[in-house]
Write a protein that holds these residues in place. Structure first.
Motif, PDB file in Angstrom:
ATOM      1  N   ILE A 104      -3.157   8.295  19.937  1.00  0.00           N
ATOM      2  CA  ILE A 104      -3.812   9.313  20.763  1.00  0.00           C
ATOM      3  C   ILE A 104      -2.837   9.782  21.839  1.00  0.00           C
ATOM      4  O   ILE A 104      -2.322   8.981  22.622  1.00  0.00           O
ATOM      5  CB  ILE A 104      -5.097   8.751  21.394  1.00  0.00           C
ATOM      6  CG1 ILE A 104      -6.079   8.376  20.287  1.00  0.00           C
ATOM      7  CG2 ILE A 104      -5.719   9.766  22.351  1.00  0.00           C
ATOM      8  CD1 ILE A 104      -7.272   7.593  20.763  1.00  0.00           C
ATOM      9  N   ASN A 105      -2.586  11.082  21.853  1.00  0.00           N
ATOM     10  CA  ASN A 105      -1.692  11.685  22.838  1.00  0.00           C
ATOM     11  C   ASN A 105      -2.440  12.770  23.597  1.00  0.00           C
ATOM     12  O   ASN A 105      -3.178  13.561  22.991  1.00  0.00           O
ATOM     13  CB  ASN A 105      -0.465  12.298  22.152  1.00  0.00           C
ATOM     14  CG  ASN A 105       0.528  11.233  21.723  1.00  0.00           C
ATOM     15  OD1 ASN A 105       1.153  10.588  22.553  1.00  0.00           O
ATOM     16  ND2 ASN A 105       0.661  11.032  20.419  1.00  0.00           N
TER      17      ASN A 105
ATOM     18  N   TYR B 260      -4.471  19.090  26.110  1.00  0.00           N
ATOM     19  CA  TYR B 260      -4.365  19.079  24.646  1.00  0.00           C
ATOM     20  C   TYR B 260      -4.400  17.631  24.175  1.00  0.00           C
ATOM     21  O   TYR B 260      -3.673  16.779  24.696  1.00  0.00           O
ATOM     22  CB  TYR B 260      -3.059  19.745  24.223  1.00  0.00           C
ATOM     23  CG  TYR B 260      -2.754  19.663  22.744  1.00  0.00           C
ATOM     24  CD1 TYR B 260      -3.359  20.527  21.836  1.00  0.00           C
ATOM     25  CD2 TYR B 260      -1.852  18.721  22.256  1.00  0.00           C
ATOM     26  CE1 TYR B 260      -3.075  20.462  20.483  1.00  0.00           C
ATOM     27  CE2 TYR B 260      -1.559  18.647  20.902  1.00  0.00           C
ATOM     28  CZ  TYR B 260      -2.172  19.517  20.023  1.00  0.00           C
ATOM     29  OH  TYR B 260      -1.886  19.443  18.684  1.00  0.00           O
TER      30      TYR B 260
ATOM     31  N   SER C 131      -4.334  15.021  20.721  1.00  0.00           N
ATOM     32  CA  SER C 131      -4.084  14.852  19.289  1.00  0.00           C
ATOM     33  C   SER C 131      -4.219  13.376  18.941  1.00  0.00           C
ATOM     34  O   SER C 131      -4.083  12.504  19.806  1.00  0.00           O
ATOM     35  CB  SER C 131      -2.699  15.376  18.901  1.00  0.00           C
ATOM     36  OG  SER C 131      -1.680  14.610  19.519  1.00  0.00           O
ATOM     37  N   TRP C 132      -4.490  13.086  17.667  1.00  0.00           N
ATOM     38  CA  TRP C 132      -4.670  11.707  17.218  1.00  0.00           C
ATOM     39  C   TRP C 132      -4.403  11.633  15.722  1.00  0.00           C
ATOM     40  O   TRP C 132      -4.248  12.656  15.045  1.00  0.00           O
ATOM     41  CB  TRP C 132      -6.089  11.219  17.532  1.00  0.00           C
ATOM     42  CG  TRP C 132      -7.169  12.027  16.865  1.00  0.00           C
ATOM     43  CD1 TRP C 132      -7.739  11.815  15.646  1.00  0.00           C
ATOM     44  CD2 TRP C 132      -7.790  13.216  17.391  1.00  0.00           C
ATOM     45  NE1 TRP C 132      -8.674  12.781  15.371  1.00  0.00           N
ATOM     46  CE2 TRP C 132      -8.736  13.651  16.422  1.00  0.00           C
ATOM     47  CE3 TRP C 132      -7.647  13.945  18.571  1.00  0.00           C
ATOM     48  CZ2 TRP C 132      -9.518  14.789  16.606  1.00  0.00           C
ATOM     49  CZ3 TRP C 132      -8.429  15.074  18.751  1.00  0.00           C
ATOM     50  CH2 TRP C 132      -9.353  15.480  17.782  1.00  0.00           C
ATOM     51  N   GLN C 133      -4.344  10.419  15.217  1.00  0.00           N
ATOM     52  CA  GLN C 133      -4.201  10.177  13.788  1.00  0.00           C
ATOM     53  C   GLN C 133      -5.432   9.418  13.295  1.00  0.00           C
ATOM     54  O   GLN C 133      -6.013   8.614  14.028  1.00  0.00           O
ATOM     55  CB  GLN C 133      -2.939   9.364  13.495  1.00  0.00           C
ATOM     56  CG  GLN C 133      -1.649  10.135  13.739  1.00  0.00           C
ATOM     57  CD  GLN C 133      -1.552  11.376  12.885  1.00  0.00           C
ATOM     58  OE1 GLN C 133      -1.763  11.333  11.670  1.00  0.00           O
ATOM     59  NE2 GLN C 133      -1.244  12.505  13.513  1.00  0.00           N
TER      60      GLN C 133
ATOM     61  N   THR D 115     -10.258  17.653  11.593  1.00  0.00           N
ATOM     62  CA  THR D 115      -9.464  18.071  12.751  1.00  0.00           C
ATOM     63  C   THR D 115      -8.774  16.870  13.382  1.00  0.00           C
ATOM     64  O   THR D 115      -9.379  15.810  13.530  1.00  0.00           O
ATOM     65  CB  THR D 115     -10.378  18.740  13.799  1.00  0.00           C
ATOM     66  OG1 THR D 115     -11.010  19.867  13.199  1.00  0.00           O
ATOM     67  CG2 THR D 115      -9.587  19.184  15.011  1.00  0.00           C
ATOM     68  N   LEU D 116      -7.513  17.059  13.769  1.00  0.00           N
ATOM     69  CA  LEU D 116      -6.757  15.971  14.394  1.00  0.00           C
ATOM     70  C   LEU D 116      -6.189  16.371  15.754  1.00  0.00           C
ATOM     71  O   LEU D 116      -5.277  15.713  16.272  1.00  0.00           O
ATOM     72  CB  LEU D 116      -5.625  15.512  13.468  1.00  0.00           C
ATOM     73  CG  LEU D 116      -6.075  14.862  12.156  1.00  0.00           C
ATOM     74  CD1 LEU D 116      -4.874  14.526  11.286  1.00  0.00           C
ATOM     75  CD2 LEU D 116      -6.911  13.613  12.423  1.00  0.00           C
ATOM     76  N   SER D 117      -6.711  17.454  16.330  1.00  0.00           N
ATOM     77  CA  SER D 117      -6.293  17.853  17.678  1.00  0.00           C
ATOM     78  C   SER D 117      -7.330  18.806  18.247  1.00  0.00           C
ATOM     79  O   SER D 117      -8.130  19.389  17.502  1.00  0.00           O
ATOM     80  CB  SER D 117      -4.909  18.519  17.666  1.00  0.00           C
ATOM     81  OG  SER D 117      -4.952  19.737  16.942  1.00  0.00           O
ATOM     82  N   ASN D 118      -7.288  18.965  19.568  1.00  0.00           N
ATOM     83  CA  ASN D 118      -8.233  19.881  20.211  1.00  0.00           C
ATOM     84  C   ASN D 118      -7.776  20.145  21.642  1.00  0.00           C
ATOM     85  O   ASN D 118      -7.043  19.346  22.231  1.00  0.00           O
ATOM     86  CB  ASN D 118      -9.640  19.281  20.236  1.00  0.00           C
ATOM     87  CG  ASN D 118     -10.703  20.325  20.508  1.00  0.00           C
ATOM     88  OD1 ASN D 118     -10.953  21.206  19.698  1.00  0.00           O
ATOM     89  ND2 ASN D 118     -11.331  20.243  21.663  1.00  0.00           N
TER      90      ASN D 118
END
Length: 276
Positions: free
Chosen positions: A83-84, A94, A96-98, A133-136
Motif C-alpha cells: 500500500i502506497n 493517491y 495504490s495497492w497490490q 481496481t488497484l488505485s484511487n
C-alpha cells in the motif's frame, strides 16, 4: 458396485480428494456399510477432484474416475499488500495497492474499501472501489492534515482483515480565515500598537509564515503595509500622520499564500503640537 463385481465383503471405502490449485490432498476412510460422507477442513473457493475406491479384506480395487467440485467462497484471509499513499494537493491523495496472493483471496475480490481517518480534526471517510481496481484518488480532504489510510478486500461473502495504516500529510493551502481579536491602540501622534490572535489550528491550513498589517487613511491618502514573522502577534506602526484616522487590517500567510483580510479596525492618532 454390483454384487458380482465386489468379489467379497466391502470392508472400507477410501475417499481421496486432490487439488492441483493449492496442493491440498487427503484420504478419508469410512466403513464399508457407509455410502456417504462429509469432507471438512477444505480450502475455500478451491476445485477438488474426488475419487472413491472400495476394499475387501484382501485389498483395494481400482479407483473411480474423479468428480470435480468447487468449494464456496469465504472472506479473504489477509489484506492487500504494497500500500502506497502519495500527496497530490492540499485536498487530495493517491493510493495504490497490490491484491493478496490467489490462495489468500478465498474467492473473487468484488470490492476494496479505502478508509481514511484523521485524529487531528475527526475527519473520516470510506471509499469503495471495484475489485478490479488497484488505485484511487481521495479528494475533498482537509489541507495540512495527517490521514491514516487503510485498505481491505471483500469477496461476495464479506470483508477480510484491514491492512495496517499508512500515514500521509496533505499539502498546505492558504488560510481559511483571518486573525482574530485585533486590537489597535494609539501610542503617540505618529504611532499605534496592533495586536491579534492567530486563527484556530484547523483554519490555518499550514504553518503561518508571515502576517501583513495594512493601514489606510482616506483623509490623507496615507497607506502602508508592514510584514512581520508568523510567530509575531503584535507590532508598532510608526511614522504615521498626527490626528489621522487609520483603518487597520491584518491577514496571515502560509508558504502557499495569503488568506482573507480581517475587517478593519479604526484608530485615531494623537494630536501633535506642530501645525501641518
Amino acid at each position: 458396485m454390483p454384487l458380482f463385481e465386489r468379489n467379497g465383503v466391502i470392508t472400507v471405502y477410501n475417499i481421496s480428494y486432490h487439488s492441483l490449485q493449492r496442493n491440498h490432498n487427503g484420504i478419508i476412510q469410512v466403513d464399508g456399510s457407509t455410502l456417504s460422507n462429509v469432507l471438512s477442513n477444505l480450502l475455500p473457493y478451491t476445485t477438488y477432484n474426488v475419487t472413491i475406491r472400495a476394499s475387501t479384506s484382501v485389498g483395494f480395487g481400482p479407483t473411480s474416475p474423479f468428480v470435480s467440485v468447487l468449494t464456496h467462497q469465504s472472506v479473504p484471509n489477509t489484506y492487500p499488500s504494497d500500500i502506497n499513499v502519495t500527496t497530490l494537493t492540499s485536498t487530495s491523495i493517491y493510493i495504490s495497492w497490490q491484491p493478496m496472493p490467489l490462495f489468500e483471496r478465498n474467492g473473487v475480490i468484488t470490492v476494496y474499501n479505502i478508509s481514511y481517518h484523521s485524529l487531528q480534526w475527526n475527519h473520516n471517510g470510506i471509499i469503495q472501489v471495484d475489485g478490479s481496481t488497484l488505485s484511487n484518488v481521495l479528494s475533498n480532504l482537509l489541507p495540512y492534515t495527517t490521514y491514516n489510510v487503510t485498505v481491505r478486500a471483500s469477496t461476495s461473502v464479506g470483508f477480510g482483515p484491514t491492512s495496517p495504516f499508512v500515514s500521509v500529510l496533505t499539502h498546505q493551502s492558504v488560510p481559511n480565515t483571518y486573525p482574530s481579536d485585533i486590537n489597535v491602540t494609539t501610542l503617540t501622534s505618529t504611532s499605534i500598537y496592533i495586536s491579534w490572535q492567530p486563527m484556530p489550528l484547523f483554519e490555518r491550513n499550514g504553518v503561518i509564515t508571515v502576517y501583513n498589517i495594512s493601514y489606510h487613511s482616506l483623509q490623507r491618502n496615507h497607506n502602508g503595509i508592514i510584514q512581520v514573522d508568523g510567530s509575531t502577534l503584535s507590532n508598532v506602526a510608526s511614522n504615521l500622520l498626527p490626528y489621522t484616522t487609520y483603518n487597520v487590517t491584518v491577514r496571515a500567510s502560509t508558504s502557499v499564500g495569503f488568506g482573507p483580510t480581517s475587517p478593519f479596525v479604526s484608530v485615531l492618532t494623537h494630536q501633535s503640537g506642530k501645525i501641518l
